[in-house]
Enzyme design. Sequence first.
Site, PDB file in Angstrom:
ATOM      1  N   ILE A  52       0.836  -1.199   0.000  1.00 21.14           N
ATOM      2  CA  ILE A  52       0.000   0.000   0.000  1.00 21.14           C
ATOM      3  C   ILE A  52       0.875   1.257   0.000  1.00 21.14           C
ATOM      4  O   ILE A  52       0.572   2.238  -0.676  1.00 21.14           O
ATOM      5  CB  ILE A  52      -0.951   0.018   1.217  1.00 21.14           C
ATOM      6  CG1 ILE A  52      -1.903  -1.180   1.158  1.00 21.14           C
ATOM      7  CG2 ILE A  52      -1.743   1.318   1.272  1.00 21.14           C
ATOM      8  CD1 ILE A  52      -2.717  -1.381   2.437  1.00 21.14           C
ATOM      9  N   CYS A  53       1.956   1.215   0.751  1.00 21.75           N
ATOM     10  CA  CYS A  53       2.808   2.401   0.949  1.00 21.75           C
ATOM     11  C   CYS A  53       3.251   3.072  -0.346  1.00 21.75           C
ATOM     12  O   CYS A  53       3.141   4.298  -0.461  1.00 21.75           O
ATOM     13  CB  CYS A  53       4.003   2.050   1.823  1.00 21.75           C
ATOM     14  SG  CYS A  53       3.540   1.398   3.446  1.00 21.75           S
TER      15      CYS A  53
END
Length: 182
Positions: A52-53
Amino acid sequence: MTVLTVGDKFPAITVPVQQGVSALPAGETLNLGDTGGKWKIVFYWPKDFTFICPTEIIGYGDLKSDFADRDAVLIGASTDTDFVHFAWRKSDERLANCDFPWIADNKKELADALGIIAKDAGVAYRATFIVDPHNVIQHVTVNGLDQGRNPQETLRVLDALQSDELCPCNWQQGEEVLKPAA
């Protein structure tokens, strides 16, 4: 531990940072107490080399010039080291293009001061702080580890804060603000 919130002073500490991919980290730092008269958008992600980052970092990076147009500097952060940041940027051209400082908070000094450590995971939550030129926090959002943010919403909130007006739900820059009857 309590999360710092609206009206609190953002910690005025000097932190290690990593920026760019042209040279190995060499002990660069950033004094978070020196605002230079600008707003700060400080956003934490849990870990480098995850899923996600990078979507969030790239999303914020895509808006860097929009933040700059509003006299705001973009600062990313995680509890990884400057060398891990460097390696991740070198491994992904999209991240290499996100040319803003990444705080290397591997000692968790800033994350602890902000109150955003996910105790069980030992990393920072997905926290975003909008800090005014006086180093006062004006907006905070904190997401769980598995939910990504909307960088466009951070920009919208910055616009509302900078308007110094009453802004209704879903207000966008250029729209009418609320005018209470006198």
